[in-house]
Design a protein around this motif. Structure first.
Motif, PDB file in Angstrom:
ATOM      1  N   GLY A   7      10.980  28.337  58.966  1.00  0.00           N
ATOM      2  CA  GLY A   7      10.800  29.248  57.844  1.00  0.00           C
ATOM      3  C   GLY A   7      10.299  30.604  58.299  1.00  0.00           C
ATOM      4  N   VAL A   8       9.340  30.603  59.212  1.00  0.00           N
ATOM      5  CA  VAL A   8       8.784  31.850  59.741  1.00  0.00           C
ATOM      6  C   VAL A   8       9.858  32.600  60.522  1.00  0.00           C
ATOM      7  CG1 VAL A   8       7.121  32.823  61.380  1.00  0.00           C
ATOM      8  CG2 VAL A   8       6.405  31.052  59.782  1.00  0.00           C
ATOM      9  N   GLN A   9      10.665  31.880  61.305  1.00  0.00           N
ATOM     10  CA  GLN A   9      11.731  32.536  62.060  1.00  0.00           C
ATOM     11  C   GLN A   9      12.757  33.163  61.132  1.00  0.00           C
ATOM     12  OE1 GLN A   9      12.992  29.261  64.503  1.00  0.00           O
ATOM     13  NE2 GLN A   9      11.730  29.898  66.224  1.00  0.00           N
ATOM     14  N   SER A  10      13.128  32.464  60.055  1.00  0.00           N
ATOM     15  CA  SER A  10      14.124  33.031  59.142  1.00  0.00           C
ATOM     16  C   SER A  10      13.573  34.267  58.436  1.00  0.00           C
ATOM     17  CB  SER A  10      14.609  31.986  58.129  1.00  0.00           C
ATOM     18  OG  SER A  10      13.585  31.634  57.245  1.00  0.00           O
ATOM     19  N   ILE A  11      12.271  34.284  58.182  1.00  0.00           N
ATOM     20  CA  ILE A  11      11.655  35.461  57.564  1.00  0.00           C
ATOM     21  C   ILE A  11      11.680  36.625  58.556  1.00  0.00           C
ATOM     22  CG2 ILE A  11       9.445  36.443  56.801  1.00  0.00           C
ATOM     23  CD1 ILE A  11       8.899  33.696  55.464  1.00  0.00           C
ATOM     24  N   ASP A  16      12.708  42.276  55.885  1.00  0.00           N
ATOM     25  CA  ASP A  16      11.855  42.620  54.739  1.00  0.00           C
ATOM     26  C   ASP A  16      11.392  41.335  54.063  1.00  0.00           C
ATOM     27  OD1 ASP A  16      14.571  43.762  52.563  1.00  0.00           O
ATOM     28  OD2 ASP A  16      14.492  42.222  54.085  1.00  0.00           O
ATOM     29  N   SER A  17      10.409  40.703  54.674  1.00  0.00           N
ATOM     30  CA  SER A  17       9.950  39.382  54.238  1.00  0.00           C
ATOM     31  C   SER A  17       9.038  39.435  53.020  1.00  0.00           C
ATOM     32  CB  SER A  17       9.226  38.693  55.387  1.00  0.00           C
ATOM     33  OG  SER A  17       8.135  39.490  55.793  1.00  0.00           O
ATOM     34  N   HIS A  18       8.753  40.635  52.502  1.00  0.00           N
ATOM     35  CA  HIS A  18       7.851  40.751  51.359  1.00  0.00           C
ATOM     36  C   HIS A  18       8.501  40.305  50.059  1.00  0.00           C
ATOM     37  CE1 HIS A  18      10.103  44.523  51.385  1.00  0.00           C
ATOM     38  NE2 HIS A  18       9.913  44.547  50.079  1.00  0.00           N
ATOM     39  N   LYS A  19       9.805  40.083  50.060  1.00  0.00           N
ATOM     40  CA  LYS A  19      10.479  39.677  48.825  1.00  0.00           C
ATOM     41  C   LYS A  19      10.165  38.230  48.500  1.00  0.00           C
ATOM     42  CE  LYS A  19      14.266  42.908  48.822  1.00  0.00           C
ATOM     43  NZ  LYS A  19      15.705  43.084  48.748  1.00  0.00           N
ATOM     44  N   LYS A  20       9.586  38.003  47.334  1.00  0.00           N
ATOM     45  CA  LYS A  20       9.209  36.652  46.939  1.00  0.00           C
ATOM     46  C   LYS A  20      10.353  35.919  46.241  1.00  0.00           C
ATOM     47  CE  LYS A  20       4.221  37.361  46.476  1.00  0.00           C
ATOM     48  NZ  LYS A  20       4.179  38.315  47.545  1.00  0.00           N
ATOM     49  N   ASN A  21      11.421  36.644  45.927  1.00  0.00           N
ATOM     50  CA  ASN A  21      12.535  36.019  45.223  1.00  0.00           C
ATOM     51  C   ASN A  21      13.768  35.871  46.120  1.00  0.00           C
ATOM     52  OD1 ASN A  21      13.029  38.776  45.320  1.00  0.00           O
ATOM     53  ND2 ASN A  21      14.169  38.787  43.416  1.00  0.00           N
ATOM     54  N   ARG A  22      13.568  35.842  47.434  1.00  0.00           N
ATOM     55  CA  ARG A  22      14.679  35.696  48.375  1.00  0.00           C
ATOM     56  C   ARG A  22      14.766  34.253  48.862  1.00  0.00           C
ATOM     57  NH1 ARG A  22      15.325  39.412  53.458  1.00  0.00           N
ATOM     58  NH2 ARG A  22      16.643  40.490  51.990  1.00  0.00           N
ATOM     59  N   ILE A  23      15.984  33.752  48.917  1.00  0.00           N
ATOM     60  CA  ILE A  23      16.226  32.421  49.473  1.00  0.00           C
ATOM     61  C   ILE A  23      17.134  32.584  50.688  1.00  0.00           C
ATOM     62  CG2 ILE A  23      17.208  30.129  49.085  1.00  0.00           C
ATOM     63  CD1 ILE A  23      16.688  30.553  46.067  1.00  0.00           C
ATOM     64  N   LYS A  40      17.524  28.723  40.407  1.00  0.00           N
ATOM     65  CA  LYS A  40      17.187  28.720  38.975  1.00  0.00           C
ATOM     66  C   LYS A  40      15.689  28.920  38.779  1.00  0.00           C
ATOM     67  CE  LYS A  40      20.805  25.510  37.495  1.00  0.00           C
ATOM     68  NZ  LYS A  40      21.020  24.145  36.978  1.00  0.00           N
ATOM     69  N   ARG A  41      14.882  28.232  39.598  1.00  0.00           N
ATOM     70  CA  ARG A  41      13.423  28.380  39.488  1.00  0.00           C
ATOM     71  C   ARG A  41      12.991  29.808  39.803  1.00  0.00           C
ATOM     72  NH1 ARG A  41      12.506  23.117  42.011  1.00  0.00           N
ATOM     73  NH2 ARG A  41      11.911  24.168  43.918  1.00  0.00           N
ATOM     74  N   TYR A  42      13.579  30.391  40.853  1.00  0.00           N
ATOM     75  CA  TYR A  42      13.241  31.769  41.225  1.00  0.00           C
ATOM     76  C   TYR A  42      13.619  32.735  40.115  1.00  0.00           C
ATOM     77  CZ  TYR A  42      11.931  30.954  46.126  1.00  0.00           C
ATOM     78  OH  TYR A  42      11.290  30.581  47.279  1.00  0.00           O
ATOM     79  N   MET A  43      14.785  32.521  39.487  1.00  0.00           N
ATOM     80  CA  MET A  43      15.198  33.406  38.389  1.00  0.00           C
ATOM     81  C   MET A  43      14.262  33.255  37.193  1.00  0.00           C
ATOM     82  SD  MET A  43      19.327  33.774  38.319  1.00  0.00           S
ATOM     83  CE  MET A  43      19.727  32.052  38.314  1.00  0.00           C
ATOM     84  N   ALA A  44      13.809  32.027  36.942  1.00  0.00           N
ATOM     85  CA  ALA A  44      12.876  31.798  35.839  1.00  0.00           C
ATOM     86  C   ALA A  44      11.564  32.556  36.082  1.00  0.00           C
ATOM     87  CB  ALA A  44      12.611  30.300  35.670  1.00  0.00           C
ATOM     88  N   MET A  45      11.125  32.619  37.340  1.00  0.00           N
ATOM     89  CA  MET A  45       9.857  33.278  37.673  1.00  0.00           C
ATOM     90  C   MET A  45       9.995  34.796  37.823  1.00  0.00           C
ATOM     91  SD  MET A  45       7.941  30.646  40.336  1.00  0.00           S
ATOM     92  CE  MET A  45       8.967  31.101  41.695  1.00  0.00           C
ATOM     93  N   HIS A  46      11.086  35.245  38.446  1.00  0.00           N
ATOM     94  CA  HIS A  46      11.210  36.660  38.822  1.00  0.00           C
ATOM     95  C   HIS A  46      12.332  37.412  38.104  1.00  0.00           C
ATOM     96  CE1 HIS A  46       8.434  35.842  42.131  1.00  0.00           C
ATOM     97  NE2 HIS A  46       9.187  34.828  42.480  1.00  0.00           N
ATOM     98  N   ASN A  47      13.080  36.730  37.216  1.00  0.00           N
ATOM     99  CA  ASN A  47      14.236  37.293  36.503  1.00  0.00           C
ATOM    100  C   ASN A  47      15.465  37.521  37.374  1.00  0.00           C
ATOM    101  OD1 ASN A  47      13.051  37.310  33.925  1.00  0.00           O
ATOM    102  ND2 ASN A  47      12.006  39.227  34.411  1.00  0.00           N
ATOM    103  N   GLU A  48      15.302  37.512  38.679  1.00  0.00           N
ATOM    104  CA  GLU A  48      16.444  37.618  39.578  1.00  0.00           C
ATOM    105  C   GLU A  48      16.133  36.910  40.891  1.00  0.00           C
ATOM    106  OE1 GLU A  48      17.085  41.880  39.686  1.00  0.00           O
ATOM    107  OE2 GLU A  48      15.737  42.113  41.382  1.00  0.00           O
ATOM    108  N   VAL A  49      17.205  36.626  41.650  1.00  0.00           N
ATOM    109  CA  VAL A  49      17.046  35.953  42.926  1.00  0.00           C
ATOM    110  C   VAL A  49      18.014  36.586  43.921  1.00  0.00           C
ATOM    111  CG1 VAL A  49      18.738  34.121  42.417  1.00  0.00           C
ATOM    112  CG2 VAL A  49      16.952  33.691  44.097  1.00  0.00           C
ATOM    113  N   GLU A  50      17.581  36.674  45.166  1.00  0.00           N
ATOM    114  CA  GLU A  50      18.456  37.175  46.221  1.00  0.00           C
ATOM    115  C   GLU A  50      18.777  36.030  47.168  1.00  0.00           C
ATOM    116  OE1 GLU A  50      17.759  39.959  49.943  1.00  0.00           O
ATOM    117  OE2 GLU A  50      17.740  41.113  48.076  1.00  0.00           O
ATOM    118  N   LEU A  51      20.057  35.727  47.269  1.00  0.00           N
ATOM    119  CA  LEU A  51      20.519  34.689  48.190  1.00  0.00           C
ATOM    120  C   LEU A  51      20.978  35.383  49.456  1.00  0.00           C
ATOM    121  CD1 LEU A  51      22.692  32.701  45.631  1.00  0.00           C
ATOM    122  CD2 LEU A  51      20.405  32.103  46.409  1.00  0.00           C
ATOM    123  N   SER A  52      20.536  34.874  50.594  1.00  0.00           N
ATOM    124  CA  SER A  52      20.837  35.517  51.861  1.00  0.00           C
ATOM    125  C   SER A  52      21.301  34.474  52.868  1.00  0.00           C
ATOM    126  CB  SER A  52      19.568  36.217  52.359  1.00  0.00           C
ATOM    127  OG  SER A  52      19.764  36.765  53.634  1.00  0.00           O
TER     128      SER A  52
END
Length: 130
Positions: A7-11, A16-23, A40-52
């Motif tokens: 997880g740390v390596q992927s960040i 820009d690891s500060h994004k809390k809505n990135r998967i 879906k959970r990320y969108m519920a919390m942050h209104n949007e999600v970034e898939l990478s």
């Protein structure tokens, strides 16, 4: 402990690891619907999600985005593609990898769909463990 390191390596790769809505999606670590439900959970919390994703996992990210869009949960806001330099672990020389980032936002009826899905789970008979 190994998952934390990955997880740390992927960040670190993401920069820009500060994004809390990135998967960060990998096509080897988790099943497809793990990522769909997490998005879906990320969108519920942050209104949007970034898939990478990088390289071969790009197809997985596109599939996740299409599932969310086709089921009425998400709308596409932005798609970014790029190429990043990485060190090839086997040969030790730098290689270029394709990267995609897809930004999805909640649809107007996202909350209704989520509530209906939660209600469905409550009414469903409990699954038997095998």
């Amino acid at each position: 402990m190994e998952e934390i390191t990955e997880g740390v390596q992927s960040i670190a790769i993401a920069g820009d690891s500060h994004k809390k809505n990135r998967i960060q999606v990998s096509n080897t670590k988790k099943p497809l619907f793990f990522y769909v439900n997490l998005a879906k959970r990320y969108m519920a919390m942050h209104n949007e999600v970034e898939l990478s994703a990088l390289g071969m996992a790009i197809a997985t990210v596109v599939t996740i985005a299409e599932i969310l869009k086709n089921n009425g949960f998400a709308v596409e806001k932005k798609i970014m593609t790029s190429t990043i330099d990485m060190k090839d672990d086997t040969r030790g020389r730098p290689i270029q990898k394709a990267k995609i980032e897809i930004l999805l936002g909640k649809t107007e009826n996202f909350d209704e769909l989520m509530a209906a899905a939660a209600e469905e789970r409550e009414l469903a008979p409990p699954e038997e463990e095998s």
